[in-house]
Design a protein around this motif. Structure first.
Motif, PDB file in Angstrom:
ATOM      1  N   HIS A 108       0.833  -1.211   0.000  1.00  0.00           N
ATOM      2  CA  HIS A 108       0.000   0.000   0.000  1.00  0.00           C
ATOM      3  C   HIS A 108       0.866   1.258   0.000  1.00  0.00           C
ATOM      4  CE1 HIS A 108      -3.792  -2.208   1.694  1.00  0.00           C
ATOM      5  NE2 HIS A 108      -3.417  -2.624   0.504  1.00  0.00           N
ATOM      6  N   THR A 110       0.872   4.308  -2.706  1.00  0.00           N
ATOM      7  CA  THR A 110       0.752   5.714  -2.290  1.00  0.00           C
ATOM      8  C   THR A 110       1.872   6.555  -2.889  1.00  0.00           C
ATOM      9  OG1 THR A 110      -0.337   5.080  -0.223  1.00  0.00           O
ATOM     10  CG2 THR A 110       0.679   7.267  -0.304  1.00  0.00           C
ATOM     11  N   GLU A 169       1.417   9.858  -5.145  1.00  0.00           N
ATOM     12  CA  GLU A 169       1.993  11.152  -4.765  1.00  0.00           C
ATOM     13  C   GLU A 169       2.968  11.684  -5.813  1.00  0.00           C
ATOM     14  OE1 GLU A 169       3.621  10.293  -0.940  1.00  0.00           O
ATOM     15  OE2 GLU A 169       1.714  10.633   0.115  1.00  0.00           O
ATOM     16  N   ARG A 198      -5.981   9.007  -8.176  1.00  0.00           N
ATOM     17  CA  ARG A 198      -6.492   8.533  -6.888  1.00  0.00           C
ATOM     18  C   ARG A 198      -7.363   7.289  -7.044  1.00  0.00           C
ATOM     19  NH1 ARG A 198      -6.640  10.460  -1.976  1.00  0.00           N
ATOM     20  NH2 ARG A 198      -5.887  12.526  -2.604  1.00  0.00           N
TER      21      ARG A 198
END
Length: 719
Positions: free
Chosen positions: A393, A397, A401, A407
């Motif tokens: 995870h 992320t 970023e 998203r």
């Protein structure tokens, strides 16, 4: 000739795609299609050349003799029109997603004389010089991938726009053993300065052929403006119009002519070249000499020097080996030798991963990203499971970023990867892969537990790096559905996937493994079930013999100098990357399987006992011998010190012996698969051709085995 269409009332003209065409020599011709574009604000006419070979983006534009000749003819026609006042500017762009990726190298095997090679070099220079000599401003609209000659076409223009969506811009020639020979070694340093130019010409190719993105290329100075891909062509034309009208002024940093500044950049680049090739590949060294001369040379002098360099290198074995390697990666990798009928493959809709350590976590992320299916991870306790899932995870992320994924995509990927201490979640999995401790008893226990849960059709895969698939599955009810899937670390980066068939593995399991590898975007190679398979077996023989030579009394620096340019890094640096414990385990496995020809170093065992991360430690980013390791070194009773030539001959000789044995045993289908495995799994250089062309070129294979691995001309200049 180039087709010409005229539009008078639209910002861009329209044209049909170029017809797919092959010249008599087999060249896929990249056409130079010309159309007139009415510039905004009564700015006159821009003649837009679109490079298009008539195929989609999967077959990029390249420049063969016919394509170069057609481009030259089109430019000559535009020169006449410009002199007549019919056009006020000329621009060059590519077909969708592709600008141009350089010379058509498929014709190089037909080049049999230096004079023929010289003609190819001169033809490219003449066409690109014609662009530079047009009497009106010229623009390159770099809309897609640009490499080699494609970059040099853009450099031949006065101004350059680059799309922010371009995935790859590069001058990769030195990676193959060539030079950027159609102006790159002169034009680039005189545009962006020596240090930035050498990053593109030397540093990136020497570091596993790195590419620049569109934004990175623009930042380096290759482009004058970076534009968004959605309306790139329209905005490029509008920008060109503003440049022509004087509304936009292009300012570039002045390139220094200071000799010491150029010398410093060249010295650093030469240090990298020698570290990577030991001076055994002539291409990078010729490129350095051309860049050095670019500081003071005229264009005609520089182009003539590039002609001579290209002619020499096109007739060099290193380039032919590089093209052989390129062909392996581009063609053989797409049609794996020995793979069963792909129609037998089972669909994979869910994956189980046994283990939640770093390797298992990397695998879980790879399967989720590329197959887009649910992945369940298991381990012995909840803490380990949670840590593994959290790592996956966290990587997702990071991608979000960094702007690499949106998203929604990030949330979807994170939702695909879950964890549990129970293997019950594997009940509806189509494939389960284990990445647990490299110990046979542990592997056997895992498969016994998994087989009790999964369906009879579920394919079971081991990520073992050295252990026998046949022995591992001996106690299973359905050993036929077990296959080896040996990934290389780091999983997301290394292209190779060794697919190992046990003695009872059936074609359905194998076909599923190959289909899965393709879905994961890996280079798949079929390997016989044999200790350490292809890459680790050859690296084990290489590292073992190197260690034996050092253990016997040859200084490390002498031994490293002897094998420089063979592997991508010095053996003891590689040891630190792999990890001493893993290297020791591999050498012990191979010693048990094959006996004394695989040396188990007592000094390596000492490093493992001391819990040292390797022979070297990093000091200011550079490897320095760990003084504690050096002090603990076990000195031989009767030292034997070899010189550089003796070390090289001995190491290459044992590698030739091992390749010969592996082919006799059927571990690999052919020498080409061994070379492909070493290139994609261990980073062996293209200009060596992997390994077998090097052994042939230096006469080692004939000396050791009495025969070559490849026929003359397959990866060398024909006699």
């Amino acid at each position: 000739m180039a087709a010409t269409t005229t539009t008078a009332d639209a910002p861009t003209g329209t044209q049909a795609a170029a017809p797919a065409e092959r010249a008599p020599r087999g060249e896929v011709v990249t056409h130079a299609l010309v159309q007139d574009v009415a510039l905004p604000g009564d700015g006159g006419t821009l003649a837009l050349i679109t490079l298009d070979n008539g195929f989609d983006h999967t077959k990029p534009n390249t420049f063969g003799p016919e394509g170069i000749a057609e481009l030259h003819r089109a430019v000559d026609t535009l020169r006449d029109r410009a002199e007549a006042g019919e056009v006020q500017a000329v621009a060059i762009t590519g077909k969708p997603f592709i600008f141009a990726v350089g010379a058509d190298l498929s014709g190089v095997p037909t080049v049999s004389s230096r004079e023929q090679a010289l003609g190819i070099a001169r033809a490219g220079h003449a066409a690109f010089a014609a662009i530079m000599d047009l009497p009106v401003p010229t623009f390159a609209f770099v809309n897609g991938a640009a490499m080699g000659g494609g970059v040099e076409v853009a450099l031949s223009c006065d101004y350059r726009t680059i799309s922010a969506g371009v995935p790859a811009i590069a001058l990769p020639e030195t990676f193959l053993g060539l030079v950027p020979g159609w102006g790159g070694c002169f034009l680039l340093p005189n545009l962006v300065g020596p240090a930035n130019a050498l990053k593109v010409i030397i540093e990136n190719p020497m570091n596993t052929n790195r590419m620049l993105s569109g934004p990175a290329a623009a930042k380096l100075g290759l482009g004058d403006v970076l534009l968004e891909p959605a309306d790139f062509l329209e905005e490029s034309i509008a920008w060109a119009a503003r440049v022509l009208s004087g509304e936009t002024t292009v300012e570039r940093p002045e390139v220094s002519r200071d000799e010491s500044e150029w010398a410093a950049a060249l010295k650093a680049a030469k240090g990298l070249v020698l570290a990577k090739t030991a001076g055994r590949s002539p291409g990078p060294l010729r490129a350095l000499a051309l860049v050095e001369a670019a500081r003071t040379a005229t264009r005609d002098e520089a182009f003539a020097a590039e002609d001579q360099a290209l002619a020499d290198l096109l007739m060099a074995d290193e380039l032919r080996a590089g093209l052989y390697a390129f062909d392996l990666v581009q063609k053989r990798a797409k049609r794996p030798a020995g793979a069963p009928d792909k129609a037998l493959a089972r669909k994979v809709t869910k994956v189980g991963v046994v283990g939640a350590g770093l390797m298992a976590s990397q695998l879980a992320l790879l399967f989720a990203r590329n197959l887009k299916v649910p992945v369940v991870m298991t381990d012995l306790d909840q803490e380990r499971v949670d840590k593994g899932v959290a790592w996956v995870h966290g990587e997702i992320t990071k991608s979000f970023e960094a702007g690499k994924i949106g998203r929604d995509r990030a949330n979807h990927l994170a939702g695909l990867v879950t964890g549990s201490t129970s293997k019950d979640g594997f009940a509806d999995a189509d494939l389960v892969i284990e990445a647990v401790f490299e110990e046979m008893s542990v592997k056997k226990q895992v498969w016994a537990e998994v087989e009790a849960v999964v369906s009879p059709e579920c394919v079971l895969a081991s990520n073992t790096s050295s252990l026998s698939i046949t022995e591992m599955t001996a106690d299973l009810t359905h050993p036929e559905r077990v296959v080896g899937l040996h990934f290389f670390n780091p999983v997301a980066v290394m292209p190779l996937l060794e697919i190992i068939s046990g003695e009872r593995t059936d074609d359905a399991a194998l076909a599923t493994a190959f289909a899965t590898g393709k879905g994961l975007k890996k280079t798949t190679i079929l390997v016989k079930d044999s200790a350490s398979f292809i890459v680790n077996r050859l690296l084990g023989r290489f590292m073992g013999e190197f260690s034996r030579i050092v253990d016997e009394g040859t200084p490390v620096l002498v031994a490293e100098k002897a094998v420089a340019g063979l592997a991508p890094m010095p053996p003891f640096v590689l040891l630190g990357l792999v990890g001493p414990a893993i290297a020791l385990h591999n050498s012990e496995t191979l010693h048990r399987a094959f006996g004394d020809r695989f040396h188990v170093s007592p000094n390596l065992r000492k490093i493992v006992e001391m819990r040292k991360p390797g022979y070297y430690q990093l000091v200011d980013g550079r490897p320095v011998v760990d003084p504690e390791v050096e002090a603990a070194h076990i000195a031989p009773e009767n030292p034997v010190e070899l010189d550089v030539a003796e070390v090289r001959e001995r190491v290459l000789s044992v590698l030739a012996e091992e390749v010969g044995l592996m082919l006799e045993e059927g571990v690999a289908q052919a020498p080409m698969d061994i070379d492909l495995a070493l290139i994609t799994g261990a980073g062996f250089q293209f200009w060596n051709g992997g390994l077998s062309p090097l052994l042939d070129r230096e006469g080692v294979s004939e000396k050791v085995l009495g025969r070559r691995f490849l026929p003359p001309g397959a990866a060398s200049v024909p006699a």
